[in-house]
Design a protein around this motif. Structure first.
Motif, short mmCIF file in Angstrom:
data_model
loop_
_atom_site.label_atom_id
_atom_site.label_comp_id
_atom_site.label_asym_id
_atom_site.label_seq_id
_atom_site.Cartn_x
_atom_site.Cartn_y
_atom_site.Cartn_z
N GLN A 121 -20.97 -47.35 -5.92
CA GLN A 121 -21.04 -48.49 -4.93
C GLN A 121 -20.62 -49.73 -5.71
O GLN A 121 -20.78 -49.79 -6.90
CB GLN A 121 -22.68 -48.72 -4.80
N GLY A 122 -19.68 -50.64 -5.05
CA GLY A 122 -19.59 -51.73 -5.50
C GLY A 122 -18.39 -52.32 -4.51
O GLY A 122 -18.47 -52.18 -3.43
N GLN A 123 -17.85 -53.76 -5.00
CA GLN A 123 -16.75 -54.33 -4.35
C GLN A 123 -15.47 -53.54 -4.29
O GLN A 123 -15.00 -53.10 -5.36
CB GLN A 123 -16.51 -55.58 -4.94
N ARG A 124 -14.86 -53.77 -3.08
CA ARG A 124 -13.55 -52.92 -3.32
C ARG A 124 -12.40 -53.62 -2.36
O ARG A 124 -12.94 -54.64 -1.97
CB ARG A 124 -13.62 -51.41 -2.38
N VAL A 125 -11.04 -53.45 -2.76
CA VAL A 125 -9.98 -53.90 -1.94
C VAL A 125 -9.67 -53.00 -0.66
O VAL A 125 -9.30 -52.13 -0.80
CB VAL A 125 -8.83 -53.92 -2.75
N GLY A 126 -10.04 -53.60 0.58
CA GLY A 126 -10.10 -53.04 1.79
C GLY A 126 -10.83 -51.70 1.82
O GLY A 126 -11.89 -51.74 1.25
N ASP A 127 -10.36 -50.58 2.49
CA ASP A 127 -10.91 -49.42 2.49
C ASP A 127 -10.40 -48.51 1.52
O ASP A 127 -10.64 -47.20 1.51
CB ASP A 127 -10.98 -48.66 3.87
N SER A 128 -9.96 -48.67 0.09
CA SER A 128 -9.49 -47.97 -0.85
C SER A 128 -10.74 -47.74 -1.59
O SER A 128 -11.35 -48.62 -2.01
CB SER A 128 -8.26 -48.76 -1.68
N ARG A 171 -5.33 -55.77 -9.83
CA ARG A 171 -4.83 -57.11 -9.83
C ARG A 171 -5.72 -57.83 -8.88
O ARG A 171 -6.26 -59.06 -9.26
CB ARG A 171 -3.56 -57.20 -9.60
N GLU A 172 -5.75 -57.33 -7.55
CA GLU A 172 -6.26 -58.12 -6.37
C GLU A 172 -7.78 -58.25 -6.76
O GLU A 172 -8.32 -59.43 -6.51
CB GLU A 172 -6.06 -57.46 -5.06
N LEU A 173 -8.30 -56.89 -7.15
CA LEU A 173 -9.71 -57.18 -7.52
C LEU A 173 -10.28 -58.01 -8.46
O LEU A 173 -11.35 -58.76 -8.16
CB LEU A 173 -10.28 -55.47 -7.59
N THR A 174 -9.64 -57.87 -9.50
CA THR A 174 -10.04 -58.62 -10.74
C THR A 174 -9.92 -60.01 -10.35
O THR A 174 -10.67 -60.91 -10.93
CB THR A 174 -9.40 -58.19 -12.07
N ALA A 175 -8.81 -60.59 -9.70
CA ALA A 175 -8.58 -61.92 -9.27
C ALA A 175 -9.77 -62.65 -8.42
O ALA A 175 -10.02 -63.87 -8.54
CB ALA A 175 -7.33 -62.08 -8.67
N SER A 176 -10.65 -61.73 -7.86
CA SER A 176 -11.69 -62.17 -6.89
C SER A 176 -13.08 -62.21 -7.76
O SER A 176 -13.84 -62.64 -7.04
CB SER A 176 -11.80 -61.14 -5.69
N LEU A 177 -12.90 -61.66 -8.85
CA LEU A 177 -14.47 -61.63 -9.50
C LEU A 177 -14.45 -62.83 -10.35
O LEU A 177 -13.62 -63.64 -10.98
CB LEU A 177 -14.30 -60.51 -10.64
N ASP A 178 -15.95 -63.49 -10.41
CA ASP A 178 -16.29 -64.39 -11.25
C ASP A 178 -16.15 -64.50 -12.75
O ASP A 178 -15.96 -63.21 -13.37
CB ASP A 178 -17.47 -65.07 -10.75
N ALA A 179 -16.37 -65.42 -13.62
CA ALA A 179 -16.14 -65.31 -15.05
C ALA A 179 -17.29 -64.15 -15.43
O ALA A 179 -18.25 -64.12 -14.88
CB ALA A 179 -16.30 -66.43 -15.62
N GLY A 180 -16.71 -63.67 -16.87
CA GLY A 180 -17.55 -62.70 -17.54
C GLY A 180 -16.94 -61.45 -17.82
O GLY A 180 -15.88 -61.29 -17.31
N PRO A 181 -17.34 -60.73 -18.94
CA PRO A 181 -16.74 -59.70 -19.43
C PRO A 181 -16.30 -58.58 -18.51
O PRO A 181 -17.34 -58.34 -17.90
CB PRO A 181 -17.57 -59.03 -20.56
N LYS A 182 -15.14 -58.20 -18.32
CA LYS A 182 -14.62 -57.28 -17.31
C LYS A 182 -14.50 -55.92 -18.06
O LYS A 182 -13.57 -55.90 -18.95
CB LYS A 182 -13.30 -57.60 -16.78
N ILE A 183 -15.43 -55.10 -17.60
CA ILE A 183 -15.24 -53.74 -18.74
C ILE A 183 -14.94 -52.56 -17.56
O ILE A 183 -15.54 -52.30 -16.52
CB ILE A 183 -16.72 -53.46 -19.03
N VAL A 184 -13.81 -51.89 -18.03
CA VAL A 184 -13.34 -50.79 -17.14
C VAL A 184 -13.99 -49.55 -17.63
O VAL A 184 -14.37 -49.52 -18.82
CB VAL A 184 -11.75 -50.74 -17.41
N VAL A 185 -14.48 -48.91 -16.67
CA VAL A 185 -14.88 -47.52 -16.90
C VAL A 185 -13.81 -46.33 -16.25
O VAL A 185 -13.52 -46.68 -14.98
CB VAL A 185 -16.26 -47.34 -15.97
N SER A 186 -13.21 -45.54 -16.93
CA SER A 186 -12.33 -44.43 -16.77
C SER A 186 -12.34 -43.21 -17.24
O SER A 186 -13.09 -43.52 -18.46
CB SER A 186 -10.71 -45.23 -16.75
#
Ligand SMILES: [Fe+2]
Ligand SMILES: [Fe+2]
Length: 300
Positions: free
Chosen positions: A128-135, A176-191
């Motif tokens: 669950q989370g914020q996505r770009v369009g329906d991707s 790029r699009e997703l991270t540009a829309s996020l407010d400040a705070g550490p961005k941690i990728v899970v992969s």
């Protein structure tokens, strides 16, 4: 502003009745299965169900704000294995903390498993989370002051020896699009895949993230501070340097005999304190082992 996370990976659970089809018997799964049964891979994970039972108890009771699972839930990506792994990890248990999960290469072992999004279906509550369009990927989830961003680096490969991954340009554009829309705070990728190994080099050719250099560059430009992953079954930490704009932490396998463990992260502002907990088969419990700390590269 303190967030507590549990990071575990590569549990490689399987099921008693796999649900073979004729196509599987003739394809990659049959050789993969022989590899597990006859060549010893299975024996390295023979305690996995028991270890996961203990792990689940820790996940439920140690006061985590969020769980992080970096893939390889299964051995061969069968629906039956996926359902078994999700049930054992408590994905649908409302008493467990919320989670975020990405598939590993074993969860998309054959094209059919990837196409029908079997992992995404079984782990839906952890997707669950914020996505770009329906991707579907990437998606972002805010936990306290921290952003957790799921990036899918696993893909189905044709050859048995091909354990490579790829993020791909389309997903990087969405990152790029997703991270540009996020407010400040550490961005941690899970992969699932690492960017680099412990020696700061990319993985060997047939095991690596194929577009690792491009992913590193784009993730750096997106302000990513930390890359959490598995795929390698031994744990390690790579601090940032001139060649890596963010830190990279591998949880290793949480269930492979003698490598078993998981990580507990306490993130206070931009400081991460980590505790590695290692399984003790005699006690049937995880115990505190290594500590390490990282200053996350400060990015807007
Ligand atoms: Fe794995
Ligand atoms: Fe893997």
């Amino acid at each position: 502003m303190t967030v507590r996370l549990a990071h575990f990976s590569d549990v490689h659970l399987t099921a008693r009745r796999l649900g073979w089809t004729m196509r599987d018997m003739l394809g990659k799964r049959s050789t993969g299965w022989m590899n597990i049964r006859l060549l010893g891979r299975g024996s390295r994970f023979k305690h996995a169900p028991a270890v996961v039972e203990v792990l689940r108890r820790d996940l439920a009771t140690r006061g985590y704000d969020h769980l992080v699972f970096s893939g390889d839930a299964t051995m061969l990506g069968f629906d039956s294995e996926m359902a078994e792994a999700a049930a054992r990890l408590g994905v649908n248990d409302p008493t467990m903390p919320p989670g975020i999960a990405v598939p590993g290469n074993h969860d998309v072992y054959v094209g059919a498993a990837a196409r029908k999004q079997a992992f995404e279906a079984a782990f839906a509550p952890w997707q669950q989370g914020q996505r770009v369009g329906d991707s579907f990927y990437p998606f972002a989830r805010k936990v306290g002051h921290v952003w957790l961003i799921a990036v899918n680096s696993a893909r189905a490969n044709f050859w048995l020896w091909d354990a490579t991954g790829r993020v791909g340009e389309a997903q990087l554009a969405r990152l790029r699009e997703l991270t540009a829309s996020l407010d400040a705070g550490p961005k941690i990728v899970v992969s699932h895949y690492p960017i680099l190994m412990a020696n700061r080099k990319p993985e060997p050719r047939w095991h690596r993230l194929r577009d690792w250099a491009r992913v590193r560059d784009v993730a750096g430009q997106c302000g990513v501070s930390l890359w959490l992953h598995g795929h390698k079954h031994s744990w390690y930490v790579v601090p940032p340097d001139a060649n890596l704009p963010f830190a990279d932490i591998c949880a290793g396998s949480s269930t492979q005999t003698k490598r078993w463990g998981y990580h507990e992260y306490t993130i206070d502002g931009w400081t991460l304190n980590a505790l590695r907990r290692v399984y003790d088969p005699t006690a049937g419990a995880f115990a505190d082992a290594d500590h390490f700390a990282l200053e996350l590269p400060l990015k807007a």
